[in-house]
Design a protein around this motif. Structure first.
Motif, PDB file in Angstrom:
ATOM      1  N   ILE A   1      32.961  30.151  49.611  1.00  0.00           N
ATOM      2  CA  ILE A   1      33.634  31.160  50.444  1.00  0.00           C
ATOM      3  C   ILE A   1      35.097  31.310  50.032  1.00  0.00           C
ATOM      4  O   ILE A   1      35.614  32.421  49.877  1.00  0.00           O
ATOM      5  CB  ILE A   1      33.519  30.775  51.928  1.00  0.00           C
ATOM      6  N   ILE A   2      35.779  30.172  49.830  1.00  0.00           N
ATOM      7  CA  ILE A   2      37.196  30.223  49.451  1.00  0.00           C
ATOM      8  C   ILE A   2      37.372  30.968  48.127  1.00  0.00           C
ATOM      9  O   ILE A   2      38.206  31.878  47.998  1.00  0.00           O
ATOM     10  CB  ILE A   2      37.773  28.798  49.350  1.00  0.00           C
ATOM     11  N   TYR A   3      36.551  30.603  47.129  1.00  0.00           N
ATOM     12  CA  TYR A   3      36.748  31.211  45.810  1.00  0.00           C
ATOM     13  C   TYR A   3      36.211  32.639  45.748  1.00  0.00           C
ATOM     14  O   TYR A   3      36.686  33.435  44.925  1.00  0.00           O
ATOM     15  CB  TYR A   3      36.138  30.327  44.721  1.00  0.00           C
ATOM     16  N   ALA A   4      35.254  32.976  46.575  1.00  0.00           N
ATOM     17  CA  ALA A   4      34.829  34.391  46.645  1.00  0.00           C
ATOM     18  C   ALA A   4      35.991  35.244  47.143  1.00  0.00           C
ATOM     19  O   ALA A   4      36.250  36.340  46.623  1.00  0.00           O
ATOM     20  CB  ALA A   4      33.627  34.534  47.567  1.00  0.00           C
ATOM     21  N   PHE A   5      36.716  34.728  48.133  1.00  0.00           N
ATOM     22  CA  PHE A   5      37.877  35.449  48.653  1.00  0.00           C
ATOM     23  C   PHE A   5      38.993  35.528  47.604  1.00  0.00           C
ATOM     24  O   PHE A   5      39.565  36.595  47.360  1.00  0.00           O
ATOM     25  CB  PHE A   5      38.381  34.748  49.922  1.00  0.00           C
ATOM     26  N   VAL A   6      39.270  34.374  46.960  1.00  0.00           N
ATOM     27  CA  VAL A   6      40.350  34.341  45.966  1.00  0.00           C
ATOM     28  C   VAL A   6      40.037  35.264  44.788  1.00  0.00           C
ATOM     29  O   VAL A   6      40.880  36.061  44.344  1.00  0.00           O
ATOM     30  CB  VAL A   6      40.568  32.891  45.475  1.00  0.00           C
ATOM     31  N   PHE A   7      38.795  35.171  44.264  1.00  0.00           N
ATOM     32  CA  PHE A   7      38.398  36.027  43.141  1.00  0.00           C
ATOM     33  C   PHE A   7      38.535  37.503  43.520  1.00  0.00           C
ATOM     34  O   PHE A   7      39.034  38.317  42.738  1.00  0.00           O
ATOM     35  CB  PHE A   7      36.947  35.739  42.744  1.00  0.00           C
ATOM     36  N   SER A   8      38.068  37.852  44.716  1.00  0.00           N
ATOM     37  CA  SER A   8      38.098  39.257  45.144  1.00  0.00           C
ATOM     38  C   SER A   8      39.533  39.774  45.188  1.00  0.00           C
ATOM     39  O   SER A   8      39.823  40.880  44.720  1.00  0.00           O
ATOM     40  CB  SER A   8      37.436  39.408  46.523  1.00  0.00           C
ATOM     41  N   VAL A   9      40.441  38.960  45.751  1.00  0.00           N
ATOM     42  CA  VAL A   9      41.848  39.390  45.843  1.00  0.00           C
ATOM     43  C   VAL A   9      42.473  39.496  44.457  1.00  0.00           C
ATOM     44  O   VAL A   9      43.146  40.488  44.130  1.00  0.00           O
ATOM     45  CB  VAL A   9      42.641  38.406  46.729  1.00  0.00           C
ATOM     46  N   VAL A  10      42.236  38.464  43.622  1.00  0.00           N
ATOM     47  CA  VAL A  10      42.832  38.448  42.276  1.00  0.00           C
ATOM     48  C   VAL A  10      42.358  39.640  41.448  1.00  0.00           C
ATOM     49  O   VAL A  10      43.153  40.335  40.794  1.00  0.00           O
ATOM     50  CB  VAL A  10      42.496  37.117  41.564  1.00  0.00           C
ATOM     51  N   ILE A  11      41.057  39.920  41.488  1.00  0.00           N
ATOM     52  CA  ILE A  11      40.521  41.049  40.696  1.00  0.00           C
ATOM     53  C   ILE A  11      41.009  42.378  41.261  1.00  0.00           C
ATOM     54  O   ILE A  11      41.375  43.290  40.524  1.00  0.00           O
ATOM     55  CB  ILE A  11      38.976  40.987  40.681  1.00  0.00           C
ATOM     56  N   ALA A  12      41.033  42.482  42.590  1.00  0.00           N
ATOM     57  CA  ALA A  12      41.453  43.749  43.211  1.00  0.00           C
ATOM     58  C   ALA A  12      42.906  44.086  42.896  1.00  0.00           C
ATOM     59  O   ALA A  12      43.273  45.263  42.851  1.00  0.00           O
ATOM     60  CB  ALA A  12      41.243  43.677  44.721  1.00  0.00           C
ATOM     61  N   LEU A  13      43.742  43.066  42.671  1.00  0.00           N
ATOM     62  CA  LEU A  13      45.166  43.313  42.420  1.00  0.00           C
ATOM     63  C   LEU A  13      45.482  43.627  40.959  1.00  0.00           C
ATOM     64  O   LEU A  13      46.630  43.912  40.640  1.00  0.00           O
ATOM     65  CB  LEU A  13      45.985  42.087  42.870  1.00  0.00           C
ATOM     66  N   GLN A  14      44.487  43.542  40.082  1.00  0.00           N
ATOM     67  CA  GLN A  14      44.748  43.799  38.657  1.00  0.00           C
ATOM     68  C   GLN A  14      44.902  45.301  38.394  1.00  0.00           C
ATOM     69  O   GLN A  14      44.125  46.107  38.913  1.00  0.00           O
ATOM     70  CB  GLN A  14      43.613  43.243  37.795  1.00  0.00           C
ATOM     71  N   ASN A  15      45.903  45.635  37.581  1.00  0.00           N
ATOM     72  CA  ASN A  15      46.147  47.044  37.225  1.00  0.00           C
ATOM     73  C   ASN A  15      45.888  47.324  35.754  1.00  0.00           C
ATOM     74  O   ASN A  15      46.158  48.421  35.280  1.00  0.00           O
ATOM     75  CB  ASN A  15      47.594  47.425  37.563  1.00  0.00           C
ATOM     76  N   GLU A  16      45.412  46.318  35.019  1.00  0.00           N
ATOM     77  CA  GLU A  16      45.127  46.489  33.600  1.00  0.00           C
ATOM     78  C   GLU A  16      43.645  46.253  33.329  1.00  0.00           C
ATOM     79  O   GLU A  16      42.966  45.543  34.074  1.00  0.00           O
ATOM     80  CB  GLU A  16      45.969  45.498  32.769  1.00  0.00           C
ATOM     81  N   LEU A  17      43.181  46.850  32.212  1.00  0.00           N
ATOM     82  CA  LEU A  17      41.746  46.740  31.898  1.00  0.00           C
ATOM     83  C   LEU A  17      41.346  45.337  31.445  1.00  0.00           C
ATOM     84  O   LEU A  17      40.286  44.838  31.844  1.00  0.00           O
ATOM     85  CB  LEU A  17      41.394  47.748  30.801  1.00  0.00           C
ATOM     86  N   ILE A  18      42.209  44.711  30.617  1.00  0.00           N
ATOM     87  CA  ILE A  18      41.824  43.413  30.029  1.00  0.00           C
ATOM     88  C   ILE A  18      41.546  42.348  31.113  1.00  0.00           C
ATOM     89  O   ILE A  18      40.470  41.731  31.115  1.00  0.00           O
ATOM     90  CB  ILE A  18      42.906  42.915  29.042  1.00  0.00           C
ATOM     91  N   PRO A  19      42.490  42.100  32.043  1.00  0.00           N
ATOM     92  CA  PRO A  19      42.177  41.092  33.075  1.00  0.00           C
ATOM     93  C   PRO A  19      40.994  41.488  33.950  1.00  0.00           C
ATOM     94  O   PRO A  19      40.227  40.614  34.389  1.00  0.00           O
ATOM     95  CB  PRO A  19      43.473  41.019  33.892  1.00  0.00           C
ATOM     96  N   SER A  20      40.819  42.791  34.174  1.00  0.00           N
ATOM     97  CA  SER A  20      39.660  43.222  34.975  1.00  0.00           C
ATOM     98  C   SER A  20      38.355  42.943  34.226  1.00  0.00           C
ATOM     99  O   SER A  20      37.360  42.526  34.831  1.00  0.00           O
ATOM    100  CB  SER A  20      39.775  44.714  35.298  1.00  0.00           C
ATOM    101  N   LEU A  21      38.380  43.175  32.899  1.00  0.00           N
ATOM    102  CA  LEU A  21      37.183  42.885  32.090  1.00  0.00           C
ATOM    103  C   LEU A  21      36.891  41.389  32.071  1.00  0.00           C
ATOM    104  O   LEU A  21      35.729  40.972  32.093  1.00  0.00           O
ATOM    105  CB  LEU A  21      37.386  43.403  30.662  1.00  0.00           C
ATOM    106  N   ILE A  22      37.960  40.569  32.018  1.00  0.00           N
ATOM    107  CA  ILE A  22      37.746  39.111  32.080  1.00  0.00           C
ATOM    108  C   ILE A  22      37.120  38.729  33.421  1.00  0.00           C
ATOM    109  O   ILE A  22      36.210  37.900  33.489  1.00  0.00           O
ATOM    110  CB  ILE A  22      39.089  38.378  31.865  1.00  0.00           C
ATOM    111  N   GLY A  23      37.603  39.360  34.500  1.00  0.00           N
ATOM    112  CA  GLY A  23      37.003  39.112  35.817  1.00  0.00           C
ATOM    113  C   GLY A  23      35.544  39.511  35.861  1.00  0.00           C
ATOM    114  O   GLY A  23      34.702  38.799  36.426  1.00  0.00           O
ATOM    115  N   LEU A  24      35.221  40.649  35.220  1.00  0.00           N
ATOM    116  CA  LEU A  24      33.821  41.085  35.174  1.00  0.00           C
ATOM    117  C   LEU A  24      32.974  40.104  34.372  1.00  0.00           C
ATOM    118  O   LEU A  24      31.846  39.773  34.777  1.00  0.00           O
ATOM    119  CB  LEU A  24      33.743  42.484  34.557  1.00  0.00           C
TER     120      LEU A  24
END
Length: 245
Positions: A21-44
């Motif tokens: 639960i903790i990391y689902a929340f953290v991952f969601s916030v971290v990915i949602a705050l990304q404004n670049e493609l590369i970190p978003s692709l790493i999250g995907l």
């Protein structure tokens, strides 16, 4: 909604639900705050790896993603045409903005990554484990009980709705753009509200008769294992990778 993913024996299923639960929340916030493609692709990419570790069938994942992607399709139809920026090309006099395309692609990647994270980390736990974990994480009890009862009785209300719709269709009701249809839908919604209130009242009386005093007691408790600690470290590293990419 995701009950089919609860049963399993993967390493993700065996993780402590509190960590998930903790990391689902953290991952969601971290990915949602990304404004670049590369970190978003790493999250995907990380979310895909987590789904693979959870051993969830690919076809089921695709069906879930398609539900979200249907809404994202609307963004693909609107944003590239309306987003300000340098036009990439023209089709039938319509300018397709390059920043609009990149922005829509970014939203698509982030939405799919977050959904995959939620499927792999949250949907692999039972509702009882999730509620139990939320209480351990010091989420206010009233909010947790409200969440649990909504989840439990959402399906009951859906069954009631299906019964009413079947009864209406048996009497020749068809959805049309007409006053009769709007009136019928209003009657159905009103009937559902009355039945919901009646069922909630009966449920509360039944719980009081069984000694309910506003608190759900926890009998079993989670215990951290070595694999949970390593899992938490790896998930932390994954989040750092997304942030620094």
């Amino acid at each position: 909604m995701f009950n089919e993913y609860i049963n399993g024996n993967s390493i993700i299923h065996r993780f402590d639900p509190r960590i998930k639960i903790i990391y689902a929340f953290v991952f969601s916030v971290v990915i949602a705050l990304q404004n670049e493609l590369i970190p978003s692709l790493i999250g995907l990419l990380i979310s895909i790896i987590l789904v693979m570790l959870a051993r969830i069938r690919l076809l089921e994942i695709i069906n879930r993603l398609l539900i979200v992607d249907k809404f994202l399709l609307l963004l693909w139809l609107v944003l590239p045409l309306t987003y300000p920026g340098e036009p990439l090309l023209k089709i039938l006099g319509l300018k397709i903005s390059q920043p609009g395309l990149l922005f829509t692609l970014l939203l698509t990647i982030k939405a799919n990554a977050i959904l995959l994270i939620l499927i792999s980390l949250i949907a692999t736990s039972s509702i009882f484990d999730i509620v139990h974990s939320l209480l351990h994480l010091k989420i206010p009890e009233k909010l947790v009980f409200l969440f649990f009862l909504i989840y439990r009785y959402l399906w009951v209300l859906n069954d009631e709705y299906e019964k009413i719709i079947r009864a209406a269709k048996a009497r020749g009701f068809k959805l049309r753009n007409s006053i009769h249809t709007y009136k019928t839908i209003a009657y159905i919604v009103g009937s559902l509200l009355v039945k919901s209130y009646s069922r909630a009242d009966n449920l509360y009386r039944a719980m009081v008769c069984r000694g309910f005093c506003g608190k759900f007691w926890l009998i079993d408790h989670f215990q951290f294992k070595t694999t949970d600690v390593f899992g938490a470290i790896l998930l932390t590293i994954c989040n750092i990778l997304i942030i620094i990419a």
